[in-house]
Design a protein around this motif. Sequence first.
Motif, PDB file in Angstrom:
ATOM      1  N   VAL A   1       8.834   8.509  -4.897  1.00 42.15           N
ATOM      2  CA  VAL A   1       9.452   7.169  -5.275  1.00 42.15           C
ATOM      3  C   VAL A   1       9.243   6.121  -4.080  1.00 42.15           C
ATOM      4  N   LYS A   2       9.840   6.698  -3.010  1.00 44.52           N
ATOM      5  CA  LYS A   2      10.192   5.893  -1.614  1.00 44.52           C
ATOM      6  C   LYS A   2       8.511   5.300  -1.137  1.00 44.52           C
ATOM      7  N   ARG A   3       7.699   6.365  -1.027  1.00 44.24           N
ATOM      8  CA  ARG A   3       6.281   5.992  -0.734  1.00 44.24           C
ATOM      9  C   ARG A   3       5.724   5.097  -1.477  1.00 44.24           C
ATOM     10  N   MET A   4       5.797   5.130  -2.985  1.00 43.90           N
ATOM     11  CA  MET A   4       5.314   4.454  -3.811  1.00 43.90           C
ATOM     12  C   MET A   4       5.881   2.821  -3.948  1.00 43.90           C
ATOM     13  N   GLN A   5       7.120   2.945  -3.685  1.00 46.86           N
ATOM     14  CA  GLN A   5       7.739   1.602  -3.576  1.00 46.86           C
ATOM     15  C   GLN A   5       7.323   0.942  -2.231  1.00 46.86           C
ATOM     16  N   GLU A   6       7.216   1.547  -1.090  1.00 47.01           N
ATOM     17  CA  GLU A   6       6.477   0.986  -0.139  1.00 47.01           C
ATOM     18  C   GLU A   6       5.095   0.458  -0.302  1.00 47.01           C
ATOM     19  N   ALA A   7       4.083   1.050  -1.000  1.00 46.96           N
ATOM     20  CA  ALA A   7       3.022   0.881  -1.388  1.00 46.96           C
ATOM     21  C   ALA A   7       3.137  -0.339  -2.148  1.00 46.96           C
ATOM     22  N   ALA A   8       3.788  -0.558  -3.117  1.00 49.99           N
ATOM     23  CA  ALA A   8       4.279  -1.696  -4.023  1.00 49.99           C
ATOM     24  C   ALA A   8       4.456  -3.023  -3.294  1.00 49.99           C
ATOM     25  N   VAL A   9       5.445  -2.694  -2.124  1.00 48.14           N
ATOM     26  CA  VAL A   9       6.103  -3.852  -1.443  1.00 48.14           C
ATOM     27  C   VAL A   9       4.763  -4.313  -0.603  1.00 48.14           C
ATOM     28  N   LYS A  10       3.992  -3.632  -0.240  1.00 47.37           N
ATOM     29  CA  LYS A  10       2.876  -3.999   0.609  1.00 47.37           C
ATOM     30  C   LYS A  10       1.664  -4.614  -0.069  1.00 47.37           C
ATOM     31  N   ARG A  11       1.752  -4.478  -1.156  1.00 52.98           N
ATOM     32  CA  ARG A  11       0.788  -5.148  -2.076  1.00 52.98           C
ATOM     33  C   ARG A  11       1.244  -6.219  -3.059  1.00 52.98           C
ATOM     34  N   GLN A  12       2.489  -6.711  -2.764  1.00 48.19           N
ATOM     35  CA  GLN A  12       3.542  -7.528  -3.515  1.00 48.19           C
ATOM     36  C   GLN A  12       3.419  -7.465  -4.815  1.00 48.19           C
ATOM     37  N   LEU A  13       3.606  -5.980  -5.357  1.00 52.65           N
ATOM     38  CA  LEU A  13       3.692  -5.984  -6.838  1.00 52.65           C
ATOM     39  C   LEU A  13       5.193  -5.852  -7.091  1.00 52.65           C
TER      40      LEU A  13
END
Length: 101
Positions: free
Chosen positions: A18-30
């Motif tokens: 979950v944490k890694r997915m959230q980091e990826a989403a933030v990076k993509r501004q999703l």
Amino acid sequence: MKKILLVCDLGMSTSLVVKRMQEAAVKRQLEVEIQAKGMSDFKNAITAFDCALLGPQIAYKLADCKQIAAPLNKRVETINMMDYGMVNGEKILDHALSLIN
């Protein structure tokens, strides 16, 4: 906002995913909400989410989860074992988004 449910046996082993997915989403501004829940919470939880991904350790429950989710028009799949083991938030996020779009 897209809502993604990750499911494992007790809802704890997917917390790093979950944490890694959230980091990826933030990076993509999703704008996404990602939560981990235990299998015992699936039936009630799926109603509030757009899709669900099961941890590889409970892949044997996929058919049961799909049966619960189908009347709600929710898609359920398992997380790729390699991506799960490597905690590849980018790929797992892509997989979840593909179930929604």
